[in-house]
Scaffold this active site. Sequence first.
Site, PDB file in Angstrom:
ATOM      1  N   HIS A   1       6.379 -27.716 112.442  1.00 37.38           N
ATOM      2  CA  HIS A   1       6.636 -28.957 111.922  1.00 37.38           C
ATOM      3  C   HIS A   1       7.503 -29.011 110.993  1.00 37.38           C
ATOM      4  O   HIS A   1       8.216 -30.250 110.470  1.00 37.38           O
ATOM      5  CB  HIS A   1       5.080 -29.793 111.711  1.00 37.38           C
ATOM      6  CG  HIS A   1       4.505 -29.244 110.597  1.00 37.38           C
ATOM      7  ND1 HIS A   1       3.435 -28.479 110.383  1.00 37.38           N
ATOM      8  CD2 HIS A   1       4.648 -29.248 109.259  1.00 37.38           C
ATOM      9  CE1 HIS A   1       3.061 -28.148 109.205  1.00 37.38           C
ATOM     10  NE2 HIS A   1       3.786 -28.764 108.444  1.00 37.38           N
TER      11      HIS A   1
ATOM     12  N   ASP B   1       1.774 -24.380 116.430  1.00 37.48           N
ATOM     13  CA  ASP B   1       2.716 -24.739 115.216  1.00 37.48           C
ATOM     14  C   ASP B   1       3.149 -23.707 114.324  1.00 37.48           C
ATOM     15  O   ASP B   1       2.821 -23.141 113.368  1.00 37.48           O
ATOM     16  CB  ASP B   1       1.726 -25.384 114.112  1.00 37.48           C
ATOM     17  CG  ASP B   1       2.378 -26.369 113.241  1.00 37.48           C
ATOM     18  OD1 ASP B   1       3.569 -26.483 113.028  1.00 37.48           O
ATOM     19  OD2 ASP B   1       1.697 -26.734 112.142  1.00 37.48           O
TER      20      ASP B   1
ATOM     21  N   SER C   1       2.591 -25.685 103.984  1.00 37.41           N
ATOM     22  CA  SER C   1       2.962 -25.497 105.311  1.00 37.41           C
ATOM     23  C   SER C   1       3.956 -24.525 105.518  1.00 37.41           C
ATOM     24  O   SER C   1       5.094 -24.272 104.832  1.00 37.41           O
ATOM     25  CB  SER C   1       3.673 -27.055 105.757  1.00 37.41           C
ATOM     26  OG  SER C   1       2.667 -28.020 105.956  1.00 37.41           O
TER      27      SER C   1
END
Length: 360
Positions: free
Chosen positions: A74, A123, A214
């Site tokens: 992402h 992801d 992230s």
Amino acid sequence: MLGALAALTCAAALVPAAAAPGAPAIVGGAPAAAGSWPSIAYLRGTYHDGNGDAHEFACTGSVVAPQWIVTAAHCTFGDGSRPPEQMQATLGVTDYNDPSAQVIGVDRFVPDPSYNADNQLGDIALVHLVSPTRQPPMPIATSGGSYSDTRGAPDAAGWGATDENGTAFSSRLQQAYEQVRSPDECSSLIDGFDPRTQTCAGTNGQTGACFGDSGGPLVETDSSTGHPALWGVTSYGPQEGAGLAPCSTSLPAVYTLVPAYAGFINSTLSQPATASGSPPSAAAAAVPVSDRSMSRTLACRRARKAVTAARKAERTARRRLTAARRHIGGAAAQAERTYRKAHRKRVRAAAAASRRCRAS
């Protein structure tokens, strides 16, 4: 969008990658000593939304080859559907403002083909640097290998929010020990968890991931070498969906399980990269992460929390109205007014979130 933690979703703090849904830095951690995470990278990108407004975001990654960094998929989609227009990696430091840092532009984004932005499965991605880094690559964990817990030593690191509400930020790299949970425990705690391709980690009531982390590393010890290996990539936090503070340590964060994607990583490293998109200026100068952008991002998160609370209040009012209609008297009329008020509040909250999140 560790993104949306995702994002454990992505800061001037560290502005999370826009695609991470609760994307997750380290809560309950401590500043990392210089040289303790030699393979870690601070990734900063920019993109324009459909209205032409510019946005900045940041993620974390791990060097796995001289010109390749592993991060969350992402983080490679600036507006959720297209790659960032620019991205650069800051390496070799624990404070991304350190003038001695090695700063290298990114020119290719290669997300795993299975990545699904709706549920954050798959992801994981690689980003390609325009020139080699001096930093050493981190070994990746592979299926069939023997790996073990770090026995209390730090096993996760990242930049960004350091409190459970996701509002306190630091330019210093934070590290912590996060307990890696069993697949059965992760499945019991997190809806939609896939034990084949994900793991989860967090020490209950003590440490966990948050906005800005992230793509960051979760490591385990390789029993054959005694050295850390990349076991997980920070993906997202399930906290808000459970009605908790966005970075509460009461639930673990979700990480993409690296051994499940070792084939994707190795095949990408061994072949010329096929870019999902390239920034127009790969060696662009540093893009400052503005306080204004950070404020917009936080306003978006607060607005989304308000929508969650309003929906809960509306459901409660609807149940009470249904119960009141079963009885004779004036209770139903009052319950009807309460429900309509709750409904209007939820609609206004949703509209406000839509406006604020478009601008964040």
